[in-house]
Design a protein around this motif. Structure first.
Motif, PDB file in Angstrom:
ATOM      1  N   UNK A   1       0.831  -1.209   0.000  1.00 47.06           N
ATOM      2  CA  UNK A   1       0.000   0.000   0.000  1.00 47.06           C
ATOM      3  C   UNK A   1       0.865   1.258   0.000  1.00 47.06           C
ATOM      4  N   UNK A   2       1.961   1.231   0.724  1.00 44.03           N
ATOM      5  CA  UNK A   2       2.877   2.369   0.763  1.00 44.03           C
ATOM      6  C   UNK A   2       3.508   2.595  -0.611  1.00 44.03           C
ATOM      7  N   UNK A   3       3.955   1.519  -1.260  1.00 43.53           N
ATOM      8  CA  UNK A   3       4.573   1.626  -2.582  1.00 43.53           C
ATOM      9  C   UNK A   3       3.562   2.130  -3.618  1.00 43.53           C
ATOM     10  N   UNK A   4       2.331   1.660  -3.536  1.00 45.35           N
ATOM     11  CA  UNK A   4       1.278   2.110  -4.453  1.00 45.35           C
ATOM     12  C   UNK A   4       0.922   3.563  -4.167  1.00 45.35           C
ATOM     13  N   UNK A   5       0.858   3.933  -2.900  1.00 41.77           N
ATOM     14  CA  UNK A   5       0.546   5.306  -2.514  1.00 41.77           C
ATOM     15  C   UNK A   5       1.561   6.316  -3.029  1.00 41.77           C
ATOM     16  N   UNK A   6       2.819   5.916  -3.130  1.00 43.63           N
ATOM     17  CA  UNK A   6       3.865   6.802  -3.644  1.00 43.63           C
ATOM     18  C   UNK A   6       3.625   7.178  -5.101  1.00 43.63           C
ATOM     19  N   UNK A   7       2.876   6.365  -5.816  1.00 45.05           N
ATOM     20  CA  UNK A   7       2.634   6.610  -7.239  1.00 45.05           C
ATOM     21  C   UNK A   7       1.515   7.614  -7.487  1.00 45.05           C
ATOM     22  N   UNK A   8       0.843   8.059  -6.442  1.00 43.95           N
ATOM     23  CA  UNK A   8      -0.173   9.117  -6.505  1.00 43.95           C
ATOM     24  C   UNK A   8      -1.226   8.880  -7.584  1.00 43.95           C
ATOM     25  N   UNK A   9      -1.833   7.691  -7.552  1.00 42.97           N
ATOM     26  CA  UNK A   9      -2.959   7.426  -8.439  1.00 42.97           C
ATOM     27  C   UNK A   9      -2.607   6.868  -9.799  1.00 42.97           C
ATOM     28  N   UNK A  10      -1.341   6.553 -10.053  1.00 48.36           N
ATOM     29  CA  UNK A  10      -0.962   5.998 -11.360  1.00 48.36           C
ATOM     30  C   UNK A  10      -1.070   4.474 -11.401  1.00 48.36           C
ATOM     31  N   UNK A  11      -1.328   3.867 -10.243  1.00 52.44           N
ATOM     32  CA  UNK A  11      -1.480   2.421 -10.160  1.00 52.44           C
ATOM     33  C   UNK A  11      -2.491   2.113  -9.051  1.00 52.44           C
ATOM     34  N   UNK A  12      -3.233   1.034  -9.224  1.00 55.35           N
ATOM     35  CA  UNK A  12      -4.220   0.610  -8.225  1.00 55.35           C
ATOM     36  C   UNK A  12      -3.761  -0.702  -7.599  1.00 55.35           C
ATOM     37  N   UNK A  13      -4.388  -1.037  -6.471  1.00 58.67           N
ATOM     38  CA  UNK A  13      -4.046  -2.285  -5.789  1.00 58.67           C
ATOM     39  C   UNK A  13      -5.320  -3.024  -5.421  1.00 58.67           C
ATOM     40  N   UNK A  14      -5.433  -4.259  -5.892  1.00 59.27           N
ATOM     41  CA  UNK A  14      -6.572  -5.118  -5.578  1.00 59.27           C
ATOM     42  C   UNK A  14      -6.118  -6.168  -4.580  1.00 59.27           C
ATOM     43  N   UNK A  15      -6.937  -6.396  -3.558  1.00 60.17           N
ATOM     44  CA  UNK A  15      -6.625  -7.401  -2.544  1.00 60.17           C
ATOM     45  C   UNK A  15      -7.586  -8.564  -2.715  1.00 60.17           C
ATOM     46  N   UNK A  16      -7.030  -9.760  -2.864  1.00 58.92           N
ATOM     47  CA  UNK A  16      -7.841 -10.958  -3.065  1.00 58.92           C
ATOM     48  C   UNK A  16      -7.518 -11.949  -1.956  1.00 58.92           C
ATOM     49  N   UNK A  17      -8.504 -12.236  -1.113  1.00 60.32           N
ATOM     50  CA  UNK A  17      -8.351 -13.239  -0.061  1.00 60.32           C
ATOM     51  C   UNK A  17      -8.552 -14.610  -0.705  1.00 60.32           C
ATOM     52  N   UNK A  18      -7.521 -15.439  -0.669  1.00 63.97           N
ATOM     53  CA  UNK A  18      -7.598 -16.727  -1.373  1.00 63.97           C
ATOM     54  C   UNK A  18      -8.607 -17.682  -0.753  1.00 63.97           C
ATOM     55  N   UNK A  19      -8.920 -17.508   0.515  1.00 64.80           N
ATOM     56  CA  UNK A  19      -9.911 -18.370   1.146  1.00 64.80           C
ATOM     57  C   UNK A  19     -11.323 -18.032   0.662  1.00 64.80           C
ATOM     58  N   UNK A  20     -11.557 -16.761   0.345  1.00 65.38           N
ATOM     59  CA  UNK A  20     -12.858 -16.332  -0.147  1.00 65.38           C
ATOM     60  C   UNK A  20     -12.990 -16.466  -1.661  1.00 65.38           C
ATOM     61  N   UNK A  21     -11.877 -16.382  -2.373  1.00 68.51           N
ATOM     62  CA  UNK A  21     -11.892 -16.381  -3.838  1.00 68.51           C
ATOM     63  C   UNK A  21     -10.904 -17.414  -4.383  1.00 68.51           C
ATOM     64  N   UNK A  22     -11.150 -18.657  -4.027  1.00 68.22           N
ATOM     65  CA  UNK A  22     -10.278 -19.753  -4.456  1.00 68.22           C
ATOM     66  C   UNK A  22     -10.235 -19.861  -5.975  1.00 68.22           C
TER      67      UNK A  22
END
Length: 167
Positions: free
Chosen positions: A101-122
């Motif tokens: 999240x910190x690395x993505x935040x440094x890009x100031x909106x030029x990249x997004x981050x999706x979080x996928x919980x593998x237990x919920x989305x096998x």
């Protein structure tokens, strides 16, 4: 524990910093007439000015809800997307998540981050060949650009994100 931290973070945010998700509408019929929300255009904002230390943020991190949500917000995204496949029980995932999240935040909106919980989305984990967590996959224009498994230090993460956005 992580849920409590998330709730605590949500409580500390001002209304101005929160932006409505696309495809959702704000209904005001349940709000009392003395509500501090003012509707201007399509997004709610706080009444009155915010203190100087509350600068508006652009949220680029989100949790994937289902396969259709993944397709819409990751595969069809105009921005490059880092996909963090993680699990609640995974210690290294809890270390890597904030760093990402910190690395993505440094890009100031030029990249997004999706979080996928593998237990919920096998199904998504299987589709993308995730056999260990944490696994991070970089997707641009619907194509997998790069990926890694395990923990990386901050410099390696910054380099990985820069490669994704083409710097």
């Amino acid at each position: 524990m992580a849920q409590r931290l998330l709730l605590r973070r949500a409580w500390t945010l001002s209304t101005r910093e929160l932006r409505p998700l696309p495809l959702y509408s704000v209904t005001t019929s349940f709000l009392p007439s003395s509500s501090p929300l003012l509707l201007t255009g399509s997004s709610p904002r706080a009444a009155g000015p915010l203190p100087p230390h509350h600068a508006p943020r652009r949220w680029v991190s989100f949790n994937v809800q289902d396969h259709d949500d993944f397709t819409e917000r990751v595969i069809n995204s105009q921005l490059p997307v880092l996909v963090d496949f993680h699990a609640q029980w995974c210690g290294p995932c809890k270390i890597l998540g904030p760093r990402l999240e910190k690395a993505v935040g440094k890009q100031k909106g030029r990249v997004a981050m999706a979080k996928v919980d593998i237990d919920d989305h096998t199904d998504l984990a299987i589709e993308y060949g995730v056999s260990a967590v944490p696994t991070v996959i970089a997707i641009r224009g619907g194509d997998v650009i790069d990926q890694f498994v395990g923990i990386k230090d901050d410099d390696q993460l910054d380099s990985f994100v820069s490669k994704l956005i083409g710097q």
